[in-house]
Enzyme design. Structure first.
Site, short mmCIF file in Angstrom:
data_model
loop_
_atom_site.label_atom_id
_atom_site.label_comp_id
_atom_site.label_asym_id
_atom_site.label_seq_id
_atom_site.Cartn_x
_atom_site.Cartn_y
_atom_site.Cartn_z
N SER A 121 0.97 -1.11 0.21
CA SER A 121 0.02 0.00 0.10
C SER A 121 1.01 1.16 -0.05
O SER A 121 1.97 1.30 0.61
CB SER A 121 -0.83 -0.10 1.31
OG SER A 121 -1.54 1.21 1.68
N TYR B 21 -2.30 1.03 9.84
CA TYR B 21 -2.41 0.12 8.50
C TYR B 21 -0.97 0.23 7.72
O TYR B 21 -0.59 -0.75 7.48
CB TYR B 21 -3.62 0.57 7.78
CG TYR B 21 -3.66 0.11 6.55
CD1 TYR B 21 -3.87 -1.05 6.31
CD2 TYR B 21 -3.43 0.80 5.39
CE1 TYR B 21 -4.13 -1.94 5.08
CE2 TYR B 21 -3.60 0.27 4.02
CZ TYR B 21 -3.99 -0.85 4.16
OH TYR B 21 -3.99 -1.70 2.76
#
Length: 247
Positions: free
Chosen positions: A141, A154
């Protein structure tokens, strides 16, 4: 980017980005192993769509956040196809809009089990079982490279796979195996953006993307298929960012 005769295993592939990766690999001619943990109906839909491309499939229910589940998945794939040429570590969990000050120990343990421990042992198992000249690809990501408020947990949980790919590229290079990471930005139609409740958050992100829109699962699947192909034989130990210029 033909993959005829190849066998590809994609974790977390019953929906969203994983689904698109499976179908793109199948379109290129690869037989595919579809992995899911809960949604059997969606996994079966992916199977039917892949088989419509004329390839063989295997659907395996396995919790790839646990080593036992990962081993069961690889065992089933080897039993069915006799080999694995491509492994895509895609399974993950998003948690955004949570300031670091509000993260609980339970949040931390869950995300690191799913996003760090799981992919680590998927890649370990791939290193043990992949055929020579194979391809290992992790889906990360761009929160690992673009600091944003609310994504501390995250993003931190996704950092490890990029470093691990660089190490494994050195270790597996003598076998002709490449190891790379795809680093998408926010993906429309996947993850949290399948929920209309996140539309305002999506709009705020679009304003930060130079190309003026979010990426699609199909676009990230195309990048992944490229790295899985012979055309990418000289690319290894790299993080290929696909985020519309956000990084």
């Amino acid at each position: 980017m033909q993959l005829d005769g190849k066998v590809a295993l994609v974790t977390g592939s019953s929906k969203g980005l994983g689904r698109s990766i499976v179908l793109r690999l199948a379109e290129a001619g690869a037989d595919v192993i579809i992995n899911y943990s809960r949604d059997e109906a969606s996994a079966d839909e992916v199977r039917k769509a892949a088989e419509a491309q004329g390839v063989r499939t295997l659907v395996v229910r396995a919790d790839v956040s646990r080593v036992e589940g990962i081993q069961q998945l690889f065992d089933a794939a080897i039993t069915e196809f006799g080999r694995i040429d491509i492994v895509v570590a895609n399974a993950g969990m998003e948690k955004v809009n949570v300031p670091v000050a509000e993260v609980t120990e339970e949040d931390f343990d869950l995300l690191f089990r799913v996003n760090t421990k799981g992919p680590y042992f998927v890649l370990r198992e791939a290193a043990r079982r992949l055929a020579d000249n194979g391809r290992i690809i992790s889906i990360s990501s761009n929160t690992t490279t673009v600091p944003q408020m609310g994504v501390g947990l995250y993003g931190t949980s996704k950092v490890a796979t990029g470093y691990l790919a660089r190490v494994m590229a050195l270790e597996l290079g003598p076998r002709g195996i490449t190891v790379n990471t795809v680093v998408p930005g926010p993906i429309d139609g996947a993850g949290i953006f399948t929920d209309p409740a996140n539309d305002e958050y999506k709009k705020s992100l679009i304003s930060t993307v130079p190309i003026g829109r979010l990426g699609t699962p199909q676009e990230v699947a195309g990048v992944t298929a490229f790295l899985a192909s012979d055309d990418a034989a000289l690319i290894t130990g790299q993080q290929l960012v696909a985020d519309g210029g956000m990084h």
